[in-house]
Design a protein around this motif. Sequence first.
Motif: not given
Length: 745
Positions: A100-106, A313-320
Amino acid sequence: MRLAIAAAFLFAFTAHAVDAGPALRGYTPEHSATETSWEHKYQALPESDHIRENMRRLSARPHHVGSPYDKDNAEWLLAQLKSFGLDAQIEQFTTLFPTPKSRLVELEGPEPFKAKLQEPPVPGDPTSDQQSEQLPTYNAYSRDGDVTAPLVYVNYGRTEDYEVLERMGISVKGAIVIARYGMSWRGIKPKVAAEHGAVGCLIYSDPRDDGYYAGDVYPKGPMRPEDGAQRGSVMDMPLYPGDPQTPGMGAVPGVKLIPLDQVQTITKIPVLPISYADATPLLKSLGGETVPEAWRGALPFTYHVGPSAAKVHLALAFNWDRKPLYDVIVRIPGAKYPDEWMIRGNHHDAWVNGAEDPISGTSAELEEARSLGQLLQQGWKPERTIIYCFWDGEEPALLGSTEWGEAHADELRAHAVAYFNTDSNDRGYFYAAGSHSLENFVNNVTKDIQDPETKMPVWKRAKLVQISQAPSQERGEIRSRADLRIPALGSGSDFTVFLDHLGIASLDFGYGGEDEAGQYHSIYDDFAWYTKFEDTNFAYGRALAQTAGTMVMRMADADLLPFQFSDLADTVHLYLTQLKTLAQQKRDEAKERDREVAEGVYKALYDPKKTMVPPPEEAIPPYLNFAPLEQASDDLTEAAKAFDKAYAAADGAAPAGLNPELIRSERLLTTAQGLPGRPWFQHLLYAPGLYTGYDVKTIPGVREAIEQKQWTLADQQIGIVSAALEHEAELLRQATRTLPATPAE
Ligand SMILES: [Zn+2]
């Protein structure tokens, strides 16, 4: 010198065994006596204290793929194995492993809420505060995504749950779904959600399943606390496991990579696991009808299906990134049959500290290797080559075992006799699953291992426990059948490449069933937790080392490989009966549904206060022609019976060339073209289900075609499976002819 030592052991340890019972299956009477003495010598070597110290060391820090301690553990394992006098080396691969680079659930709207997404340390648990090294809670191989949408509750997120939603008039198109963990493998949940048009997926641990409803939560008890979340892979592994960018090939330097945007096994929508503390405000925000009774969890409010008025709101970004894997491989050359390989493995990587998963198994395997090292120094020489493997990267996608299996595919197909896998181990009853040509073998070995708690053979304890748990109509068979049945293997651990891709007879086994556990894939699966709640004195770690080591020895030393085919034929016959029942059920269900529609049942159930959508009308399934399978099953049964009889009469005397033929027997149950739509999976009897994940589908080509109402495909697959079974029967008939003739009945 070695012979003299062996003879001395024979006299000291097993003089009684020589007159007491029949010889070990596949051994000449003399060899059986020496083998038994070596096995007894071996079984005295594993020590619980060593296993405890192995666990303390290996689980001391987080050690996921790509972490410093993962590499450190591999190097420590290597040094230990060398210190046991074994020839060990590290084999390295490089594979895709997103983090994970960033994770957000709101939750938006009038009562906004932002999920914590963090497991707090627990006082008195010294490794739970290693936050800077812990992987955040996430699902590996979720795609990146940023979506805002209403929320819908989908129970366990299986296909049948969406059918219930359809009857209720609820669509998840354009919605984010929230599913609870359990009942299906987690990777199936985002897969089915995406197929139904959802744009995001949350998976939460309901306290009903592994939290306070099931028992006291950590640290008072072993169950999951409110902020605990379950990490885990969501890769579409029923298509193919291993490195997503190198299917069917070892991920070695220079291999051509499939571009990321063309990879089929990464999820189609973003997905994240959350705790029940984080899930509570989201579930409370759901409107719509009350859920059906079977959909209710143990949170203290009424569950609704949704959708929610407020958006999530679900926002996810990963280091691939591509990360290194360190498989630790030991080779003990065979004295008599160096080209026949007995392979044994357990993984060493974990999601976090992983005391139970996998270190309870890894620690026992290391002690097993130490004990075999001692035995070698005492003069034991295995007849076949033994390969011990400590896999990396199992948790993300069976990476270490799959890449190793793919890189060595040709030699493994030519030389591998069998693969024995273990993973997490706990206190309780022996269990095994796997190839049915090994069913008799695993039954026999476990009659010779003592249960630490009851002092009865672990086989006998397993049998009695099965009797206590079985429905009444199944007890008679458990009592009367010579061998306990073993279930077939789906997926979920490192046997997958060996069994499903390479057609190597495989077993997966261990102990468990006495202790509750709710720490799975969380930071709380650590040494403090395991030594407080699970196999606290490591008696079952020792039992596992005794069991697995004895199995390896008995397979590696046999004169005539101890495969047995009557159990296999009996199992195939059972599967055939199940397939016929399934086809009949599908016909009966379709007829009944159409009849109810015509009778007006759905009109009668109409309730103006609720939404109820009648099921669509469907064509009645045709009759399938099972005759080729019936014939093949009968032929296999006859051939197996004749072979097993001639085998028994041979008293372990092995005609030249017979063992290599027996090694081929599992390969014949595969097809090079693979299963429909997933060529990597080549075994015709066993595969993880496309829509069950870990759970097995037996005779999967036929079974899944029936389940998915593809009747032409079902007929084709019946032909392919029948032909393979006929080849298997022919191999057995030829093998029987090489054995001394037995008197006709
Ligand atoms: Zn594991």
